[in-house]
Design a protein around this motif. Structure first.
Motif, PDB file in Angstrom:
ATOM      1  N   GLY A 103     -12.952 -96.665  85.391  1.00 43.72           N
ATOM      2  CA  GLY A 103     -12.384 -95.773  86.407  1.00 43.72           C
ATOM      3  C   GLY A 103     -11.601 -94.636  85.783  1.00 43.72           C
ATOM      4  N   SER A 104     -11.756 -93.440  86.325  1.00 39.75           N
ATOM      5  CA  SER A 104     -11.078 -92.262  85.792  1.00 39.75           C
ATOM      6  C   SER A 104     -10.428 -91.475  86.922  1.00 39.75           C
ATOM      7  CB  SER A 104     -12.081 -91.375  85.033  1.00 39.75           C
ATOM      8  OG  SER A 104     -11.453 -90.218  84.540  1.00 39.75           O
ATOM      9  N   ILE A 105      -9.153 -91.108  86.748  1.00 38.40           N
ATOM     10  CA  ILE A 105      -8.428 -90.266  87.696  1.00 38.40           C
ATOM     11  C   ILE A 105      -8.032 -88.987  86.969  1.00 38.40           C
ATOM     12  CG2 ILE A 105      -6.355 -90.049  89.114  1.00 38.40           C
ATOM     13  CD1 ILE A 105      -6.389 -93.062  89.499  1.00 38.40           C
ATOM     14  N   ILE A 106      -8.441 -87.837  87.504  1.00 37.47           N
ATOM     15  CA  ILE A 106      -8.184 -86.543  86.870  1.00 37.47           C
ATOM     16  C   ILE A 106      -7.170 -85.776  87.719  1.00 37.47           C
ATOM     17  CG2 ILE A 106      -9.213 -84.484  85.878  1.00 37.47           C
ATOM     18  CD1 ILE A 106     -10.402 -87.072  84.796  1.00 37.47           C
ATOM     19  N   VAL A 107      -6.008 -85.447  87.115  1.00 37.58           N
ATOM     20  CA  VAL A 107      -4.937 -84.748  87.840  1.00 37.58           C
ATOM     21  C   VAL A 107      -4.562 -83.490  87.051  1.00 37.58           C
ATOM     22  CG1 VAL A 107      -2.679 -84.953  88.946  1.00 37.58           C
ATOM     23  CG2 VAL A 107      -4.087 -87.003  88.615  1.00 37.58           C
ATOM     24  N   PRO A 108      -5.186 -82.332  87.342  1.00 39.64           N
ATOM     25  CA  PRO A 108      -4.852 -81.093  86.629  1.00 39.64           C
ATOM     26  C   PRO A 108      -3.514 -80.519  87.108  1.00 39.64           C
ATOM     27  CG  PRO A 108      -6.452 -80.655  88.352  1.00 39.64           C
ATOM     28  CD  PRO A 108      -6.245 -82.141  88.343  1.00 39.64           C
TER      29      PRO A 108
END
Length: 405
Positions: A302-307
């Motif tokens: 699982g990957s969560i991307i928060v720019p």
């Protein structure tokens, strides 16, 4: 792998559409996903090869759904059979997308595809003939629950594609069921677009038979103030891979995900998720469960991307896993990639076995070991099953799972 050789020579389909040609050309330079990539590193090559060994079948045999259909309570569609569409359009705010609109949308999506990350979608779209692509535009909040079936026939590979647009203020329940027959492969790609203030309770249930295989890809885009709830369950596949990609395109959206894969014998089932926050005030609550028995292998990545633009994001990702055998394997890797500095994000993973103390307590009360184990498993399953929008009177998922394991 006959299909890969056909891709290399661009001879897979007799009369390919323009979309099929685009996807086939992309796959020619990348006929197999990169095994060194983290997305595909753990995928069993032998089982994946088995997925590709079947011939493409564009003509589906008659399909019998697994439980009775009550047209007054639900809308049921089978991808590849469009006899109900006209009836639905007459009675509900549901329209079938024209071929031109479908082509335009799919071509736009393809142009952004990374050939390794979206390999499953490229394969699917290169194999999906027009009659196996279903596009719907839905408007309104008084629409009965919708069930959409995809299935693979024995000794063949079937490819199905679903595209759904939810217009503003739309609120629906959708259940997708993916079924694999013995010695079959099913490729299923789903694309969902939620406009502002829309809400979707989405269930994905996939189960197969002996030596069945599945590539299942889900791509979701959420606009502001939309809410997307996903409950998923995958089991009884020799090889299955579920890819979830969700993008909150402008922030201010909610996403809730509860999923589970169950493996036994020598099966491998994997779930890969990627959640992109592209605006502020996004919300995510994700739980993934794996249960592995015998010599099977369950995977969660699982990957969560928060720019930086995604300030005030509130995201949680938890992987909970249960091993029922010393020979089974579970690989789990929840990940956070955070650049924004004003966020609340957390992730975690646990791997455990059935609780011996609880089993002992129940056995001292006269409950057999088998029944005590079922009670523990029932509690483990229930959190996920209760999140799937499926009617218990038509199909008791909990009972089915307890009898399978």
């Amino acid at each position: 792998m006959e299909i890969i050789e056909q891709i290399k020579t661009n001879q897979l389909i007799d009369n390919p559409t323009e979309i099929q040609k685009i996807c086939l050309n992309k796959l020619q330079s990348n006929p197999l996903p990169n095994p060194k990539s983290e997305l595909w590193r753990l995928s069993n090559r032998s089982k994946f090869s088995n997925f590709l060994d079947y011939s493409v079948n564009e003509k589906d045999p008659k399909f019998d759904t697994p439980y009775p259909y009550n047209s007054q309570n639900i809308i049921r569609l089978i991808i590849g059979e469009d006899s109900q569409i006209s009836l639905i359009e007459e009675n509900y705010s549901i329209q079938q997308l024209s071929d031109n609109k479908l082509d335009k949308y799919i071509k736009q999506k393809i142009s952004c595809f990374d050939q390794n990350e979206h390999w499953s979608d490229l394969l699917n779209l290169s194999l999906s003939c027009p009659k196996n692509i279903l596009g719907l535009k839905i408007n309104g909040s008084k629409i009965p629950p919708i069930e959409i079936f995809s299935h693979a026939s024995s000794n063949s590979l079937n490819a199905k594609t679903l595209v759904i647009f939810l217009e503003k203020n739309c609120n629906i329940e959708l259940l997708q069921v993916n079924l694999g027959k013995e010695n079959s492969s099913l490729s299923q790609s789903t694309f969902i677009y939620l406009e502002e203030n829309s809400s979707l309770n989405h269930g994905v249930v996939s189960y197969g038979e002996d030596k069945s295989h599945l590539l299942n890809s889900l791509n979701v885009i959420q606009q502001k103030n939309s809410e997307y709830n996903l409950g998923s369950l995958h089991f009884k596949f020799n090889y299955a891979r579920f890819e979830i990609r969700i993008e909150q395109s402008a922030g201010n959206a909610k996403t809730n995900i509860k999923g589970m894969q169950i493996t036994k014998n020598n099966e491998q089932i994997a779930t890969h998720t990627k959640i992109d926050f592209n605006g502020p005030n996004g919300f995510l609550d994700q739980i993934n469960k794996s249960l592995a028995d015998d010599k099977s292998h369950a995977i969660f990545d699982g990957s969560i991307i928060v720019p930086k633009i995604a300030q005030k994001t509130d995201a949680s990702q938890l992987s909970r896993n249960l091993l029922l055998s010393n020979l089974a394997q579970i690989d789990t890797k929840p990940q956070l990639e955070i650049i924004a500095d004003d966020v609340k994000c957390k992730h975690g993973a646990t791997i455990a076995q059935l609780n011996d103390e609880e089993l002992f307590y129940m056995r001292t009360r006269g409950i057999t070991l088998k029944e005590a184990s079922k009670l523990q498993l029932s509690s483990y399953f229930q959190e996920i099953i209760s999140f799937i929008p499926i009617s218990k009177d038509r199909w008791d998922l909990l009972d089915k799972l307890l009898n399978e394991n």
